[in-house]
Design an enzyme around this catalytic site. Structure first.
Site, short mmCIF file in Angstrom:
data_model
loop_
_atom_site.label_atom_id
_atom_site.label_comp_id
_atom_site.label_asym_id
_atom_site.label_seq_id
_atom_site.Cartn_x
_atom_site.Cartn_y
_atom_site.Cartn_z
N GLU A 54 25.47 -13.55 -6.33
CA GLU A 54 24.81 -14.86 -6.46
C GLU A 54 23.79 -14.83 -7.61
OE1 GLU A 54 24.76 -16.82 -2.13
OE2 GLU A 54 22.93 -15.74 -2.61
N ALA A 100 24.59 -22.37 1.34
CA ALA A 100 23.48 -22.72 2.24
C ALA A 100 23.12 -24.20 2.13
CB ALA A 100 22.27 -21.85 1.95
N SER A 101 22.44 -24.57 1.04
CA SER A 101 21.83 -25.90 0.98
C SER A 101 22.82 -27.06 1.11
CB SER A 101 21.01 -26.06 -0.31
OG SER A 101 21.76 -25.69 -1.44
N ASN A 155 24.96 -19.60 5.22
CA ASN A 155 23.67 -18.96 5.46
C ASN A 155 22.65 -20.04 5.85
OD1 ASN A 155 21.43 -17.35 5.43
ND2 ASN A 155 21.45 -16.94 3.23
N PHE A 156 22.17 -19.97 7.08
CA PHE A 156 21.27 -21.02 7.58
C PHE A 156 19.90 -20.98 6.89
CE2 PHE A 156 22.92 -22.66 11.95
CZ PHE A 156 24.22 -22.71 11.46
N LYS A 157 19.48 -19.78 6.43
CA LYS A 157 18.15 -19.61 5.82
C LYS A 157 17.05 -20.08 6.77
CE LYS A 157 19.84 -19.45 1.11
NZ LYS A 157 19.61 -19.67 -0.30
N GLY A 214 24.78 -22.41 -5.46
CA GLY A 214 25.02 -23.77 -5.94
C GLY A 214 26.34 -24.38 -5.53
N HIS A 220 19.45 -10.17 0.28
CA HIS A 220 19.54 -11.51 -0.31
C HIS A 220 18.43 -11.66 -1.35
CE1 HIS A 220 19.55 -15.84 -0.76
NE2 HIS A 220 20.77 -15.82 -0.24
N ILE A 265 20.90 -20.55 -7.21
CA ILE A 265 20.75 -20.72 -5.75
C ILE A 265 19.95 -22.00 -5.47
CG2 ILE A 265 19.68 -19.78 -3.65
CD1 ILE A 265 20.32 -16.98 -4.66
O1 G3P Z 1 23.34 -17.06 0.79
C1 G3P Z 1 23.89 -18.16 0.16
C2 G3P Z 1 22.86 -18.85 -0.64
O2 G3P Z 1 21.91 -18.05 -1.27
C3 G3P Z 1 23.39 -19.88 -1.58
O3 G3P Z 1 22.47 -20.90 -1.48
O4 G3P Z 1 21.76 -23.21 -1.43
O5 G3P Z 1 22.85 -22.31 -3.47
O6 G3P Z 1 24.21 -22.67 -1.43
P1 G3P Z 1 22.86 -22.36 -1.98
#
Ligand code: G3P
Length: 224
Positions: free
Chosen positions: A141, A201-202, A9-11, A180, A93, A146
């Protein structure tokens, strides 16, 4: 969507759009081809057309509006996503909550257009409720994890195992897990716990070397 699902997810990071967004998408495409593994990317609405034109990966919207076509200023509808080259959409989301009736409408409209729908939920109590709406997939999630760098696989494995149990009522709906996810081990653990894949994402979008991270995730997903 094919197992193992790797959904990036690029966000709205500074790497998520423009030239940087295309560059990361191309790096992800290289890994996808090298390992013959489907990798889904969800991108900001302004980037769907550009990125879908430049790479062969399935490009998803990060959200769609469920209103019909017409006088709805600012809307991004499933029809627009499809026309831009999108193959599916995230819905609900944690960073873009919508009402249950909007989720239902968006799933139905997407289905009619052959777009996949991935509905995010933040707790196990919602898995059955969303499952009855028959999205392509549910992405569970825990919101507190997150972007934390502490994975759902390690910190809340019971969230995955419970969701996996609940989704069995809906064999056509896949269950993926996120929040995470940072390492290949996190990916492998989520899949060993029964998830059909992961959302992330991150760890990718903020990485110095996103390609290396994605490669580690894909190798681990395939090794289970
Ligand atoms: O959509 C996936 C996202 O919400 C997870 O974010 O940064 O914890 O990988 P992250």
């Amino acid at each position: 969507m094919k197992k193992p699902v790797i959904l990036i997810n690029f966000k709205a990071y500074d790497t998520s759009f423009g030239k940087k967004g295309v560059e990361i998408a191309k790096q992800i495409e290289k890994i996808s081809m090298e390992y013959s593994t489907e990798i889904i990317i969800s991108v900001p609405p302004t980037e769907i057309y550009r990125i879908a034109s430049e790479v062969s990966l399935p490009v998803f919207a990060e959200h769609v509006d469920s209103n019909s076509l017409g006088a709805y200023t600012g809307s991004v509808t499933p029809e627009m996503v499809k026309e831009a080259g999108g193959k599916g959409t995230l819905l609900n989301h944690s960073e873009r909550r919508i009402r249950i009736d909007e989720i239902a409408e968006a799933i139905n409209r997407s289905r009619k257009l052959d777009l996949d729908s991935v509905v995010c939920v933040d707790r196990n109590e919602l898995v059955r409720a969303i499952g009855t709406l028959k999205p392509t997939s549910i992405l569970i999630e825990p919101p507190e994890l997150i972007g934390s760098g502490i994975s759902v696989s390690k910190a809340r494995p019971e969230v995955i195992t419970e969701a996996v149990e609940q989704i069995k009522e809906f064999p056509e709906v896949m269950l993926i897990a996120g929040a995470g996810i940072t390492s290949g081990e996190d990916v492998a653990t989520a899949i060993k716990l029964g998830a059909s894949g992961i959302g992330v994402a991150s760890a990718v979008m903020k990485a110095k070397d996103p390609m290396r991270v994605v490669e580690e995730f894909v190798r681990s997903a395939k090794s289970v």
